[in-house]
Write a protein that holds these residues in place. Structure first.
Motif, short mmCIF file in Angstrom:
data_model
loop_
_atom_site.label_atom_id
_atom_site.label_comp_id
_atom_site.label_asym_id
_atom_site.label_seq_id
_atom_site.Cartn_x
_atom_site.Cartn_y
_atom_site.Cartn_z
N GLN A 20 -12.49 0.21 0.05
CA GLN A 20 -11.44 -0.51 0.78
C GLN A 20 -11.86 -1.96 0.99
OE1 GLN A 20 -8.39 0.48 1.68
NE2 GLN A 20 -8.03 -1.54 2.57
N ALA A 21 -13.15 -2.17 1.29
CA ALA A 21 -13.64 -3.53 1.53
C ALA A 21 -13.49 -4.40 0.28
CB ALA A 21 -15.10 -3.50 1.97
N PHE A 22 -13.65 -3.79 -0.89
CA PHE A 22 -13.53 -4.56 -2.14
C PHE A 22 -12.10 -4.59 -2.67
CE2 PHE A 22 -18.13 -4.86 -2.62
CZ PHE A 22 -18.21 -6.13 -3.16
N THR A 23 -11.15 -4.13 -1.85
CA THR A 23 -9.75 -4.14 -2.26
C THR A 23 -9.07 -5.35 -1.65
OG1 THR A 23 -9.80 -1.76 -2.32
CG2 THR A 23 -7.64 -2.78 -2.30
N TYR A 24 -8.41 -6.11 -2.47
CA TYR A 24 -7.71 -7.29 -1.98
C TYR A 24 -6.30 -7.24 -2.54
CZ TYR A 24 -7.11 -12.11 -0.47
OH TYR A 24 -6.68 -13.24 0.17
N ASN A 25 -5.29 -7.35 -1.68
CA ASN A 25 -3.90 -7.21 -2.11
C ASN A 25 -3.70 -5.92 -2.91
OD1 ASN A 25 -3.02 -9.50 -0.91
ND2 ASN A 25 -3.15 -10.77 -2.76
N SER A 26 -4.26 -4.84 -2.39
CA SER A 26 -4.12 -3.51 -2.99
C SER A 26 -4.71 -3.40 -4.39
CB SER A 26 -2.66 -3.06 -3.02
OG SER A 26 -2.06 -3.24 -1.77
N VAL A 69 -10.35 -9.43 15.92
CA VAL A 69 -10.22 -10.76 15.33
C VAL A 69 -8.87 -10.90 14.64
CG1 VAL A 69 -11.15 -12.39 13.66
CG2 VAL A 69 -12.69 -11.04 15.04
N PHE A 70 -8.63 -10.07 13.63
CA PHE A 70 -7.32 -10.04 13.00
C PHE A 70 -6.77 -8.63 13.10
CE2 PHE A 70 -8.94 -13.70 10.39
CZ PHE A 70 -8.02 -14.62 10.86
N GLY A 71 -5.49 -8.52 13.41
CA GLY A 71 -4.86 -7.20 13.43
C GLY A 71 -4.68 -6.69 12.01
N LYS A 72 -4.50 -5.37 11.88
CA LYS A 72 -4.33 -4.79 10.55
C LYS A 72 -2.92 -4.25 10.40
CE LYS A 72 -9.05 -3.10 10.22
NZ LYS A 72 -9.85 -1.90 10.33
N ASP A 73 -2.39 -4.32 9.17
CA ASP A 73 -1.09 -3.68 8.92
C ASP A 73 -1.32 -2.20 8.61
OD1 ASP A 73 -1.93 -3.43 6.32
OD2 ASP A 73 -0.67 -5.03 5.52
N LYS A 74 -0.27 -1.50 8.28
CA LYS A 74 -0.43 -0.04 8.15
C LYS A 74 -1.29 0.35 6.95
CE LYS A 74 4.02 0.59 5.76
NZ LYS A 74 4.16 -0.84 5.38
N ASP A 75 -1.44 -0.54 5.98
CA ASP A 75 -2.30 -0.22 4.82
C ASP A 75 -3.75 -0.62 5.06
OD1 ASP A 75 -0.08 0.66 3.47
OD2 ASP A 75 0.33 -1.32 2.58
N GLY A 76 -4.04 -1.15 6.23
CA GLY A 76 -5.42 -1.54 6.51
C GLY A 76 -5.75 -2.95 6.07
N ASN A 77 -4.73 -3.73 5.60
CA ASN A 77 -4.99 -5.13 5.25
C ASN A 77 -4.97 -5.97 6.52
OD1 ASN A 77 -4.98 -4.62 2.43
ND2 ASN A 77 -2.75 -4.62 2.46
N TYR A 78 -5.86 -6.98 6.59
CA TYR A 78 -5.86 -7.86 7.75
C TYR A 78 -4.65 -8.78 7.71
CZ TYR A 78 -10.54 -6.46 9.15
OH TYR A 78 -11.62 -5.75 9.58
N ASN A 79 -4.08 -9.01 8.90
CA ASN A 79 -2.91 -9.88 9.01
C ASN A 79 -3.32 -11.20 9.67
OD1 ASN A 79 -0.53 -11.13 9.57
ND2 ASN A 79 0.17 -9.61 11.07
N PRO A 80 -3.35 -12.29 8.92
CA PRO A 80 -3.82 -13.57 9.47
C PRO A 80 -2.92 -14.12 10.57
CG PRO A 80 -2.95 -13.86 7.25
CD PRO A 80 -2.99 -12.39 7.50
N GLN A 81 -1.68 -13.59 10.68
CA GLN A 81 -0.78 -14.10 11.73
C GLN A 81 -1.09 -13.46 13.08
OE1 GLN A 81 0.91 -16.65 10.90
NE2 GLN A 81 0.31 -16.32 8.78
N PRO A 88 -14.46 -3.56 7.97
CA PRO A 88 -14.99 -4.49 6.95
C PRO A 88 -14.77 -5.93 7.41
CG PRO A 88 -13.07 -3.26 6.13
CD PRO A 88 -13.40 -2.70 7.47
N MET A 89 -15.76 -6.75 7.21
CA MET A 89 -15.62 -8.16 7.59
C MET A 89 -14.40 -8.71 6.86
SD MET A 89 -18.37 -10.51 8.61
CE MET A 89 -19.55 -10.71 7.34
N PRO A 90 -13.46 -9.35 7.57
CA PRO A 90 -12.24 -9.79 6.88
C PRO A 90 -12.57 -10.68 5.69
CG PRO A 90 -11.99 -10.01 9.24
CD PRO A 90 -13.42 -9.64 9.00
N ALA A 91 -11.98 -10.36 4.55
CA ALA A 91 -12.23 -11.15 3.34
C ALA A 91 -11.14 -12.17 3.11
CB ALA A 91 -12.37 -10.22 2.13
N ILE A 92 -10.14 -12.18 3.96
CA ILE A 92 -9.05 -13.14 3.75
C ILE A 92 -9.57 -14.56 3.98
CG2 ILE A 92 -7.13 -11.60 4.23
CD1 ILE A 92 -7.17 -12.43 7.11
N PRO A 93 -9.03 -15.55 3.23
CA PRO A 93 -9.55 -16.92 3.34
C PRO A 93 -9.45 -17.47 4.76
CG PRO A 93 -8.01 -16.74 1.50
CD PRO A 93 -7.96 -15.45 2.23
#
Lengths: 431, 529
Positions: A150-156, A225-237, A384-389
């Motif tokens: 999951q940590a190495f997954t970006y944009n699914s 720090v960042f909230g997560k959406d239902k798929d576990g992706n971090y939401n920068p907003q 996982p440490m957020p990988a989003i820019p």
């Protein structure tokens, strides 16, 4: 006369060296592909010799960038791969801190490696720049820790093959603290008692201004720090630095400093030295400090992060192999990883080079080092440490807020609210 | 003058010298011609232009007699163009582009990266495959569909249903896979990996029915997901039909609904970086504080280091001091240790908990300066460390300059009854400043941008509370820039950083200009001495 010659020679040398530097920047000319053997007329030998597959010189070559810990092991693995399959693999040692930056320059210039070994939180930056190729682990996927994948997954999309996970855990000295505290309130109580009895200088020690080591406390108070959406992706907003939980944690920190249980200007090294000398009884640290703590001879036990109003859990970092989008041999690179590196034998080699919980389940489940196993346990709920820019805009403002509380320059609520404001502005691009 | 003409003649008309020169030029030209095509191939146009200019320049200078004096300078000129002018031009150019994370590739590279992304269209078949290879390097695939039907596929030939043992296909083994196809022999798993670099580039079958190898197990009718259409300068998503038009002002392919494809590409964006800088809250907020501290830091450093350096130079200039050469050598030590090491050592010495300085002070007077938490003491700490780093340089240049002051001036002053201080203020200092003044200015300019000391000592800390962007009390303009463009700004915003660099350059250049005018004053004084 003589002087003149020297000058001319100097000019030639200077210009030549200039051109050589320029040349080093240019891409090496592709090696000519081996010319297919021209069909020679068959010699009139009476017995037809069965066509033996002629060992051709390998046309392709894989280049791997690995840091000093991994390079010798990868060298060994690469050699075995070359022996077995006749494909050349070159391992180049690049400092861990330099791999990402150099890759960003080298890959678009066509000189980068096929595979880099790095951390999952580079993902956002590298993917946004279009430098990584997706990785397909095929049937091997089931052998990896799902949270590491999951940590190495970006944009699914999976962009790496993980090999180790790391996270901090709660260390305590059993001579001073008989049982691991369950909550941070308990930590405060134990620290106060120990300090009062004069057994330690500081019951619990935390170095100043480091968000990474503060995060486990923040989550224990319900912060994020960042909230997560239902798929576990971090939401920068959805930034949580000024959420009620985060502010509650900041207030706890403020209280600890005010009551003298935590002191400003303690750095990482000092904090660890205090724990190792028995001047401090509790500390949060990671597997990278294990060696020095063991060598110090201090008694220690590793526990999970204490909770408070929520489950306290650390960030997890995952290291893995990534494939360059500019590689000429992506499938070969992927095959090298899935067929050859993702085997129990080689994963053990990687583990032994740098003992941290393996991301490869057959190895992870057999680790008999109790400390490493304890780290694995403390990290079972790790984020996982957020990988989003956007994460790169968080660290500094967040760290400054923590420092300001340590130094009692600002009250905790204002400090964290202002930090959140700074981060939001930076994310919005206003700065 | 006369001597030069003589030597010139002596050289110009020596045949061996001419031959040597021509040979040298030939080597340089040959080298340039050899490397040019490669550089053109790599499209590094700036370097191509640079190389042509340098090579032509060298040829002209060495062939034309009237440029004779330039020959002496040509190595320096060539180096200057490459090492100074080129980076400067490049920085200015970058300041006007959007070169940053997400926009580091060129448009062509972005199209290349995007067109490599494949997808399996709905209803697209996928097969298990076995590879075959002939001795001269032709390949074929034996395909097994999920429903068990079997096929043979060659690159550039239609994919045919086939059974083992039929026609030119060899008999099946235990797994039902033929041993050979025509003159192609089956590859085992080891051989497959060896030939994978060839196999992964091949397309089997004829359009529209084309298979590509996706993994060691699977071959599928993969299609490129993004196709570039040069006519409308857009990228079309084959899966969804969405059209992403190139937006050359933003440097991205953008769809109607505003969705942009990643990665974006580099474009020229005019003065947008400068506009962003001037509109940024970073300028409204702590900028003035940072700017004032930068000047204070640079001026303070020059003053303190020069004062200490000059004092030591004067003391050890007195021949009656024994062992002064040894002492002087020891005093230069700070200059020889790499600053990034000594700064970290100082950081340790001044540590409030374990630092030698602080623990000692604590022991004797019961108090030690909070170097890392008090804004004032942090500033003093930085200045002290920089004093230690900088005084040897000032001592060296002062020692040198002192030798140049004629002894008889002092003798005359003594006869007139001047005291020690009077001699210092009226003779030593003014005369010293004539030769040392420009060095002081360059030291000021250097310290104005002294990133090392600030960043390594305390990273600009302690932080200022309540600012619109993260900033610390000891941040100078460069470290502030670094924070804005790299640390808190977004990973790597090179265009923006270059724009700030240019602004800082303008500030430093203005200050330096006025300082130089000011130092002319000293020259006038020296003329009157």
């Amino acid at each position: 006369m003589k002087q003149r010659h020297i000058w001319t020679l100097l000019v030639i040398l200077v210009v030549a060296s200039l051109l050589v530097t320029a040349c080093a920047k240019a891409t090496p000319t592709p090696t000519p592909t081996p010319v297919p053997p021209t069909p020679t007329p068959k010699p009139p030998t009476p017995t037809p010799v069965p066509p033996t597959p002629t060992p051709q010189p390998p046309a392709a070559k894989l280049v791997i960038w690995a840091d000093e810990n991994r390079a010798p092991i990868m060298e060994e693995i690469a050699k075995a791969f070359t022996e077995k399959y006749g494909v050349e693999v070159e391992v180049q040692q690049v400092g861990f801190g330099d791999i990402r930056d150099q890759f960003k320059v080298a890959a678009p210039a066509g000189e980068g490696p096929d595979i880099i070994i790095g951390a999952h939180d580079w993902l956002g930056e590298l993917v946004v720049n279009g430098l990584l190729a997706p990785v397909d682990l095929g049937a091997k996927k089931e052998k990896f820790l799902p949270s590491a994948l999951q940590a190495f997954t970006y944009n699914s999309q999976l962009y790496g093959m993980p090999y180790l996970t790391e996270n901090v855990a709660f260390f305590y000295n059993p001579d001073l603290v008989p049982e691991a505290p369950k909550t941070w309130t308990e930590v405060t109580k134990v620290a106060a008692e120990l300090e009062k009895a004069g057994k330690v200088k500081q019951g619990y020690v935390l170095h100043q201004g480091d968000p990474y080591h503060f995060y486990p406390i923040m989550t224990a108070f319900g912060g994020y720090v960042f909230g997560k959406d239902k798929d576990g992706n971090y939401n920068p907003q959805d930034l949580g630095i000024d959420s009620p939980g985060s502010i509650a944690a900041a207030k706890w920190l403020d209280m600890m400093v005010k009551e003298g249980h935590l002191k400003p200007d303690v750095d990482w090294d000092t904090a660890h030295t205090m724990f190792e000398q028995g001047d401090a009884a509790m500390i949060i640290t990671g597997p990278w400090a294990l060696k020095r703590i063991r060598e110090s001879g201090v008694h220690y036990k590793i526990a999970e992060i204490p909770d408070e109003t929520a489950d306290g859990h650390p960030f997890s970092g995952v290291h893995g192999f990534m494939i360059s989008a500019f590689s000429e041999n992506k499938l070969l690179a992927q095959t090298f990883l899935t067929e050859f590196v993702a085997t129990e034998e080689n994963m053990w080699k990687l583990f032994n080079a740098d003992p941290r919980p393996s991301a490869f389940l057959p190895v992870r489940e057999k680790i008999d080092d109790p400390d490493i196993a304890a780290f694995g346990l403390a990290g079972k709920n790790a984020d996982p440490m957020p990988a989003i820019p956007e994460m790169s805009k968080v660290w500094e403002a967040w760290g400054n807020a923590i420092t300001l509380i340590f130094q009692q320059q600002e009250d905790p609520e204002t400090a964290f609210k202002n930090a959140a404001e700074q981060i939001r502005q930076a994310i919005a691009g206003g700065q | 003058m006369r001597r030069r003409t003589q030597t010139q003649q002596g050289f110009t008309y020596s045949l061996s010298a001419i031959l040597f020169r021509l040979f040298g030029l030939a080597v340089i030209d040959a080298f340039a011609l050899w490397i040019l095509p490669q550089m053109i191939h790599d499209r590094v146009w700036y370097l191509v232009v640079l190389l042509v200019v340098i090579t032509l320049g060298i040829n002209i200078i060495f062939l034309k007699e009237e440029y004779y004096p330039l020959r002496w300078m040509s190595p320096g000129l060539a180096l200057m163009i490459l090492m100074v002018v080129y980076p400067l031009v490049f920085t200015v150019y970058t300041a006007f582009t959007n070169y940053s994370d997400g926009h580091i590739l060129t448009k062509q590279q972005v199209i290349q990266v995007l067109s490599q992304r494949l997808y399996l269209p709905e209803g697209g078949e996928s097969y298990r495959w076995t590879a075959y290879r002939s001795e001269d390097g032709r390949y074929a695939l034996w395909l097994v569909a999920p429903d068990g039907r079997t096929f043979v596929a060659f690159p550039g030939e239609p994919i045919q249903p086939a059974d083992p043992g039929q026609g030119d296909i060899g008999p099946a083994d235990e797994q039902g896979t033929p041993t050979h196809i025509r003159d192609l022999r089956r590859l085992d798993r080891i051989q497959v990996i060896r030939y994978l670099p060839d196999l992964e580039k091949l397309e089997f079958g004829t359009p529209p029915h084309v298979l590509k190898i996706r993994s060691l197990d699977e071959a599928a009718a993969l299609q490129p997901r993004y196709v570039y259409d040069p006519q409308q300068d857009a990228i079309v998503d084959q899966q969804t039909g969405k059209v992403y038009r190139a937006d050359d002002r933003r440097g991205s392919f953008v769809a109607e609904d505003g969705e942009a494809l990643t990665p974006g590409y580099q474009v020229f964006i005019g003065a947008a970086n400068f506009q962003r800088l001037f509109r940024s809250p970073a300028l409204r907020g702590p900028f003035l504080k940072v700017f004032l501290w930068t000047i204070l830091f640079a001026a303070g450093t020059v003053l303190t280091t020069f004062a200490l350096g000059l004092f030591l130079a004067l003391v050890y200039n007195d021949p009656s001091i024994r062992g002064r050469k040894v002492i002087r050598s020891f005093l230069i030590v700070p200059y020889t240790v790499p600053s990034f090491i000594s700064i970290l050592v100082w950081r340790g010495l001044m540590n409030p908990h374990i630092g030698v300085i602080n623990t000692t002070l604590e022991k004797f007077i019961g108090w030690a300066p909070p170097w890392f938490s008090s804004p004032t003491w942090a500033k003093i700490g930085v200045l002290l460390v920089n004093l230690w780093l900088g005084y040897p340089y000032m001592m060296l240049i002062s020692t040198g300059a002192l030798q140049a002051i004629p002894e008889d001036l002092y003798e005359a002053a003594e006869i007139d009854g001047a005291g020690m201080w009077q001699k210092f203020w009226t003779i030593t200092l003014p005369l010293l400043l004539v030769s040392v003044g420009p060095l002081l200015i360059s030291s000021f300019a250097f310290n104005f941008n002294n990133w090392n000391v600030i960043y390594l000592f305390n990273r600009g800390g302690p932080p200022m509370p309540g600012t619109p962007t993260p900033v610390g009390h000891t941040d100078i303009l460069v470290t502030y820039t670094y924070r804005l463009a790299f640390a808190s700004g977004g990973g790597g915003d090179y265009g923006y950083a270059s724009a700030i660099t240019i602004i800082i350059f303008l500030i430093v250049a203005t200050i330096t200009y006025f300082q130089f005018r000011y130092t002319r004053m000293w020259e006038e004084i020296s003329e009157n001495v």
